[in-house]
Design an enzyme around this catalytic site. Structure first.
Site, mmCIF file in Angstrom:
data_model
loop_
_atom_site.group_PDB
_atom_site.id
_atom_site.type_symbol
_atom_site.label_atom_id
_atom_site.label_comp_id
_atom_site.label_asym_id
_atom_site.label_seq_id
_atom_site.Cartn_x
_atom_site.Cartn_y
_atom_site.Cartn_z
ATOM 1 N N ARG A 1 -0.480 -8.296 13.520
ATOM 2 C CA ARG A 1 -1.056 -7.293 12.597
ATOM 3 C C ARG A 1 -1.867 -7.974 11.500
ATOM 4 O O ARG A 1 -2.909 -7.461 11.081
ATOM 5 C CB ARG A 1 0.066 -6.427 12.003
ATOM 6 C CG ARG A 1 0.632 -5.436 13.031
ATOM 7 C CD ARG A 1 2.026 -4.930 12.658
ATOM 8 N NE ARG A 1 2.051 -4.179 11.426
ATOM 9 C CZ ARG A 1 3.147 -3.998 10.700
ATOM 10 N NH1 ARG A 1 4.305 -4.514 11.073
ATOM 11 N NH2 ARG A 1 3.087 -3.299 9.590
ATOM 12 N N ARG B 1 11.400 -0.519 11.767
ATOM 13 C CA ARG B 1 10.236 -0.156 12.588
ATOM 14 C C ARG B 1 10.097 -1.100 13.770
ATOM 15 O O ARG B 1 10.304 -2.305 13.632
ATOM 16 C CB ARG B 1 8.974 -0.246 11.729
ATOM 17 C CG ARG B 1 8.718 0.974 10.899
ATOM 18 C CD ARG B 1 7.615 0.760 9.895
ATOM 19 N NE ARG B 1 6.393 0.191 10.458
ATOM 20 C CZ ARG B 1 5.249 0.088 9.786
ATOM 21 N NH1 ARG B 1 5.183 0.508 8.535
ATOM 22 N NH2 ARG B 1 4.184 -0.444 10.338
ATOM 23 N N ARG C 1 11.913 -6.591 3.658
ATOM 24 C CA ARG C 1 11.821 -5.170 4.018
ATOM 25 C C ARG C 1 12.792 -4.848 5.170
ATOM 26 O O ARG C 1 13.477 -3.835 5.147
ATOM 27 C CB ARG C 1 10.378 -4.860 4.423
ATOM 28 C CG ARG C 1 10.127 -3.460 4.902
ATOM 29 C CD ARG C 1 8.677 -3.068 4.693
ATOM 30 N NE ARG C 1 7.893 -3.123 5.907
ATOM 31 C CZ ARG C 1 6.584 -2.873 5.978
ATOM 32 N NH1 ARG C 1 5.918 -2.599 4.889
ATOM 33 N NH2 ARG C 1 5.950 -2.926 7.106
ATOM 34 N N LYS D 1 0.833 -1.212 0.000
ATOM 35 C CA LYS D 1 0.000 0.000 0.000
ATOM 36 C C LYS D 1 0.868 1.262 0.000
ATOM 37 O O LYS D 1 0.643 2.171 -0.787
ATOM 38 C CB LYS D 1 -0.902 0.068 1.250
ATOM 39 C CG LYS D 1 -1.919 -1.029 1.379
ATOM 40 C CD LYS D 1 -2.848 -0.794 2.580
ATOM 41 C CE LYS D 1 -2.157 -0.805 3.930
ATOM 42 N NZ LYS D 1 -1.587 -2.101 4.347
ATOM 43 N N ARG E 1 -9.449 1.320 8.866
ATOM 44 C CA ARG E 1 -9.007 -0.026 9.196
ATOM 45 C C ARG E 1 -10.065 -0.802 9.954
ATOM 46 O O ARG E 1 -9.857 -1.976 10.266
ATOM 47 C CB ARG E 1 -7.762 0.060 10.067
ATOM 48 C CG ARG E 1 -6.452 -0.249 9.340
ATOM 49 C CD ARG E 1 -5.378 -0.144 10.393
ATOM 50 N NE ARG E 1 -4.144 -0.794 10.116
ATOM 51 C CZ ARG E 1 -3.074 -0.214 9.560
ATOM 52 N NH1 ARG E 1 -3.123 1.011 9.104
ATOM 53 N NH2 ARG E 1 -1.952 -0.889 9.454
HETATM 54 P P1 AMP Z 1 0.987 1.052 9.163
HETATM 55 O O1 AMP Z 1 2.150 1.974 9.016
HETATM 56 O O2 AMP Z 1 -0.181 1.445 8.307
HETATM 57 O O3 AMP Z 1 1.357 -0.398 8.997
HETATM 58 O O4 AMP Z 1 0.473 1.202 10.679
HETATM 59 C C1 AMP Z 1 1.293 0.851 11.780
HETATM 60 C C2 AMP Z 1 0.466 0.758 13.045
HETATM 61 O O5 AMP Z 1 -0.132 2.031 13.325
HETATM 62 C C3 AMP Z 1 -0.706 -0.212 12.987
HETATM 63 O O6 AMP Z 1 -0.328 -1.552 13.252
HETATM 64 C C4 AMP Z 1 -1.620 0.362 14.075
HETATM 65 O O7 AMP Z 1 -1.141 0.042 15.370
HETATM 66 C C5 AMP Z 1 -1.437 1.868 13.875
HETATM 67 N N1 AMP Z 1 -2.413 2.388 12.900
HETATM 68 C C6 AMP Z 1 -2.159 2.907 11.666
HETATM 69 N N2 AMP Z 1 -3.275 3.271 11.045
HETATM 70 C C7 AMP Z 1 -4.293 2.963 11.898
HETATM 71 C C8 AMP Z 1 -5.705 3.061 11.829
HETATM 72 N N3 AMP Z 1 -6.330 3.550 10.729
HETATM 73 N N4 AMP Z 1 -6.425 2.639 12.895
HETATM 74 C C9 AMP Z 1 -5.845 2.170 14.013
HETATM 75 N N5 AMP Z 1 -4.517 2.009 14.135
HETATM 76 C C10 AMP Z 1 -3.731 2.408 13.096
#
Ligand code: AMP
Length: 195
Positions: free
Chosen positions: A150, A139, A127, A13, A88
Protein backbone atom coordinates in the site's frame (compact mmCIF):
# COMPACT_ATOMS: atom_id res chain seq x y z
CA UNK A 1 -16.74 23.23 2.68
CA UNK A 2 -15.11 20.50 0.59
CA UNK A 3 -11.89 19.17 2.10
CA UNK A 4 -9.58 16.44 0.82
CA UNK A 5 -7.22 14.54 3.12
CA UNK A 6 -4.08 13.31 1.37
CA UNK A 7 -1.37 11.18 2.93
CA UNK A 8 0.09 7.69 2.97
CA UNK A 9 -1.67 4.80 4.73
CA UNK A 10 -1.37 5.20 8.48
CA UNK A 11 -0.74 8.97 8.31
CA UNK A 12 -3.83 9.67 10.40
CA UNK A 13 -6.28 10.72 7.66
CA UNK A 14 -9.15 8.70 9.12
CA UNK A 15 -8.56 9.89 12.68
CA UNK A 16 -8.34 13.54 11.71
CA UNK A 17 -11.24 13.35 9.26
CA UNK A 18 -13.43 11.84 12.01
CA UNK A 19 -12.50 14.70 14.37
CA UNK A 20 -13.20 17.42 11.81
CA UNK A 21 -16.42 15.73 10.70
CA UNK A 22 -17.72 15.74 14.25
CA UNK A 23 -16.56 19.26 15.00
CA UNK A 24 -17.86 20.88 11.81
CA UNK A 25 -20.96 18.73 11.29
CA UNK A 26 -20.06 17.58 7.79
CA UNK A 27 -19.75 13.92 6.76
CA UNK A 28 -16.51 12.01 6.37
CA UNK A 29 -16.55 10.09 3.10
CA UNK A 30 -14.06 7.26 3.26
CA UNK A 31 -13.91 5.14 0.11
CA UNK A 32 -12.08 2.46 2.13
CA UNK A 33 -14.97 2.27 4.65
CA UNK A 34 -17.53 2.24 1.83
CA UNK A 35 -15.72 -0.57 0.03
CA UNK A 36 -15.41 -2.59 3.24
CA UNK A 37 -19.16 -2.10 3.83
CA UNK A 38 -19.82 -3.32 0.28
CA UNK A 39 -17.68 -6.42 0.96
CA UNK A 40 -19.58 -7.15 4.18
CA UNK A 41 -22.91 -6.67 2.41
CA UNK A 42 -21.76 -8.98 -0.41
CA UNK A 43 -22.71 -6.49 -3.17
CA UNK A 44 -21.30 -6.91 -6.72
CA UNK A 45 -18.86 -4.02 -6.04
CA UNK A 46 -17.79 -5.69 -2.79
CA UNK A 47 -17.19 -8.98 -4.57
CA UNK A 48 -14.93 -7.27 -7.12
CA UNK A 49 -13.10 -5.21 -4.51
CA UNK A 50 -12.20 -7.88 -1.94
CA UNK A 51 -9.20 -9.49 -3.66
CA UNK A 52 -7.86 -6.11 -4.79
CA UNK A 53 -7.99 -4.65 -1.28
CA UNK A 54 -6.44 -7.75 0.27
CA UNK A 55 -3.55 -7.43 -2.20
CA UNK A 56 -3.01 -3.79 -1.20
CA UNK A 57 -3.80 -2.62 -4.71
CA UNK A 58 -6.28 -0.04 -5.97
CA UNK A 59 -9.88 -0.65 -6.93
CA UNK A 60 -10.76 0.79 -10.36
CA UNK A 61 -11.08 4.55 -10.77
CA UNK A 62 -14.57 4.17 -12.24
CA UNK A 63 -15.87 2.20 -9.27
CA UNK A 64 -14.63 4.59 -6.59
CA UNK A 65 -15.55 7.74 -8.54
CA UNK A 66 -19.05 6.32 -9.05
CA UNK A 67 -19.41 5.61 -5.33
CA UNK A 68 -18.35 9.16 -4.46
CA UNK A 69 -20.53 10.81 -7.12
CA UNK A 70 -23.61 9.01 -5.73
CA UNK A 71 -22.70 9.72 -2.13
CA UNK A 72 -22.19 13.48 -2.48
CA UNK A 73 -25.66 13.86 -3.93
CA UNK A 74 -27.12 12.83 -0.59
CA UNK A 75 -28.66 15.54 1.58
CA UNK A 76 -26.07 15.50 4.34
CA UNK A 77 -23.36 16.59 1.86
CA UNK A 78 -25.10 19.86 0.99
CA UNK A 79 -23.07 21.88 3.50
CA UNK A 80 -19.87 20.11 2.57
CA UNK A 81 -17.93 16.90 3.07
CA UNK A 82 -14.50 15.51 3.85
CA UNK A 83 -12.85 13.08 1.46
CA UNK A 84 -10.69 10.51 3.22
CA UNK A 85 -8.89 8.12 0.86
CA UNK A 86 -10.22 9.61 -2.38
CA UNK A 87 -8.86 10.64 -4.86
CA UNK A 88 -5.90 8.25 -4.97
CA UNK A 89 -4.81 8.54 -8.62
CA UNK A 90 -4.49 11.45 -11.04
CA UNK A 91 -7.37 10.00 -13.04
CA UNK A 92 -9.56 10.01 -9.91
CA UNK A 93 -8.56 13.63 -9.24
CA UNK A 94 -9.64 14.59 -12.77
CA UNK A 95 -12.89 12.67 -12.38
CA UNK A 96 -13.50 14.45 -9.08
CA UNK A 97 -12.89 17.83 -10.74
CA UNK A 98 -15.62 16.97 -13.25
CA UNK A 99 -18.00 15.64 -10.58
CA UNK A 100 -17.57 18.82 -8.52
CA UNK A 101 -17.71 21.27 -11.45
CA UNK A 102 -20.87 19.59 -12.74
CA UNK A 103 -22.50 20.40 -9.40
CA UNK A 104 -21.20 24.00 -9.41
CA UNK A 105 -19.12 23.40 -6.35
CA UNK A 106 -15.41 23.74 -5.60
CA UNK A 107 -12.71 22.08 -3.53
CA UNK A 108 -11.73 24.41 -0.67
CA UNK A 109 -8.51 22.81 0.50
CA UNK A 110 -6.35 19.71 0.25
CA UNK A 111 -4.71 18.81 3.55
CA UNK A 112 -1.41 17.04 2.85
CA UNK A 113 -0.41 15.06 5.93
CA UNK A 114 3.38 14.87 5.89
CA UNK A 115 4.82 11.90 7.76
CA UNK A 116 8.09 10.07 7.98
CA UNK A 117 7.36 6.86 6.10
CA UNK A 118 9.72 4.89 8.37
CA UNK A 119 7.41 5.62 11.29
CA UNK A 120 4.39 4.22 9.50
CA UNK A 121 5.13 0.53 10.01
CA UNK A 122 5.46 1.19 13.77
CA UNK A 123 2.12 3.00 13.69
CA UNK A 124 0.58 0.06 11.85
CA UNK A 125 1.80 -2.34 14.53
CA UNK A 126 0.28 -0.16 17.27
CA UNK A 127 -2.99 0.09 15.33
CA UNK A 128 -3.13 -3.73 15.09
CA UNK A 129 -2.38 -4.07 18.82
CA UNK A 130 -4.95 -1.44 19.84
CA UNK A 131 -7.62 -3.09 17.71
CA UNK A 132 -6.86 -6.47 19.27
CA UNK A 133 -6.82 -4.98 22.80
CA UNK A 134 -10.23 -3.44 22.16
CA UNK A 135 -11.53 -6.86 21.05
CA UNK A 136 -12.01 -5.61 17.48
CA UNK A 137 -11.28 -7.34 14.21
CA UNK A 138 -8.00 -6.42 12.49
CA UNK A 139 -8.47 -5.31 8.86
CA UNK A 140 -7.46 -8.03 6.41
CA UNK A 141 -5.09 -5.58 4.68
CA UNK A 142 -3.49 -4.47 7.96
CA UNK A 143 -0.45 -6.71 7.94
CA UNK A 144 3.14 -5.69 7.29
CA UNK A 145 3.41 -7.28 3.85
CA UNK A 146 0.22 -5.76 2.40
CA UNK A 147 1.00 -2.48 4.13
CA UNK A 148 4.34 -2.21 2.31
CA UNK A 149 2.50 -2.75 -0.95
CA UNK A 150 0.00 0.00 0.00
CA UNK A 151 2.90 2.36 0.73
CA UNK A 152 4.45 1.62 -2.65
CA UNK A 153 1.10 2.21 -4.37
CA UNK A 154 0.83 5.50 -2.50
CA UNK A 155 4.29 6.66 -3.67
CA UNK A 156 3.74 5.79 -7.31
CA UNK A 157 0.03 6.57 -7.78
CA UNK A 158 -1.14 8.96 -5.07
CA UNK A 159 1.86 11.17 -4.24
CA UNK A 160 1.67 12.83 -7.71
CA UNK A 161 -1.59 14.42 -6.52
CA UNK A 162 0.41 16.75 -4.27
CA UNK A 163 1.98 18.69 -7.18
CA UNK A 164 -1.35 18.45 -9.05
CA UNK A 165 -3.19 20.26 -6.26
CA UNK A 166 -0.22 22.48 -5.34
CA UNK A 167 -0.34 23.93 -8.86
CA UNK A 168 -3.97 24.85 -8.17
CA UNK A 169 -2.99 26.57 -4.91
CA UNK A 170 -5.07 24.12 -2.88
CA UNK A 171 -2.45 22.38 -0.73
CA UNK A 172 -2.08 23.05 3.00
CA UNK A 173 0.90 21.13 4.42
CA UNK A 174 0.23 19.53 7.79
CA UNK A 175 2.95 18.05 10.01
CA UNK A 176 1.49 14.61 10.67
CA UNK A 177 4.30 13.54 12.98
CA UNK A 178 2.99 15.64 15.87
CA UNK A 179 0.65 14.23 18.54
CA UNK A 180 -2.96 13.76 17.38
CA UNK A 181 -4.31 16.86 19.15
CA UNK A 182 -1.55 19.06 17.73
CA UNK A 183 -2.26 17.80 14.21
CA UNK A 184 -5.97 18.52 14.79
CA UNK A 185 -5.11 22.06 15.91
CA UNK A 186 -3.06 22.66 12.75
CA UNK A 187 -6.00 21.50 10.64
CA UNK A 188 -8.46 23.61 12.62
CA UNK A 189 -6.41 26.70 12.00
CA UNK A 190 -6.26 26.00 8.24
CA UNK A 191 -10.05 25.46 8.12
CA UNK A 192 -10.78 28.51 10.28
CA UNK A 193 -8.75 30.55 7.81
CA UNK A 194 -11.08 29.51 4.97
CA UNK A 195 -14.32 30.91 6.23
P1 AMP B 1 -8.22 2.83 3.18
O1 AMP B 1 -9.26 2.43 4.16
O2 AMP B 1 -8.39 4.24 2.69
O3 AMP B 1 -6.82 2.56 3.65
O4 AMP B 1 -8.43 1.90 1.88
C1 AMP B 1 -8.28 0.50 1.94
C2 AMP B 1 -8.19 -0.09 0.55
O5 AMP B 1 -9.39 0.20 -0.17
C3 AMP B 1 -7.08 0.48 -0.33
O6 AMP B 1 -5.82 -0.14 -0.09
C4 AMP B 1 -7.62 0.19 -1.73
O7 AMP B 1 -7.47 -1.19 -2.06
C5 AMP B 1 -9.12 0.46 -1.55
N1 AMP B 1 -9.43 1.87 -1.82
C6 AMP B 1 -9.87 2.81 -0.93
N2 AMP B 1 -10.03 4.00 -1.51
C7 AMP B 1 -9.67 3.83 -2.81
C8 AMP B 1 -9.59 4.69 -3.94
N3 AMP B 1 -9.90 6.00 -3.85
N4 AMP B 1 -9.17 4.16 -5.11
C9 AMP B 1 -8.87 2.86 -5.25
N5 AMP B 1 -8.89 1.99 -4.22
C10 AMP B 1 -9.30 2.45 -3.01
Amino acid sequence: MIVIFLGPPGAGKGTQAAYISQKRGIPQLSTGDMLRAAITAGTPVGKKAKAVIDAGELVSDEIVAGIIADRIDEDDCRKGFLLDGFPRTLEQARMLDDIIAFRNRKIDVVLALQVDENALVDRLNSRIQQTKDAGGEVRSDDNVETFRKRLEVYSTQTAPLIPYYRDQGLIADIDGMKPINVVSAQIDSVLDGLS
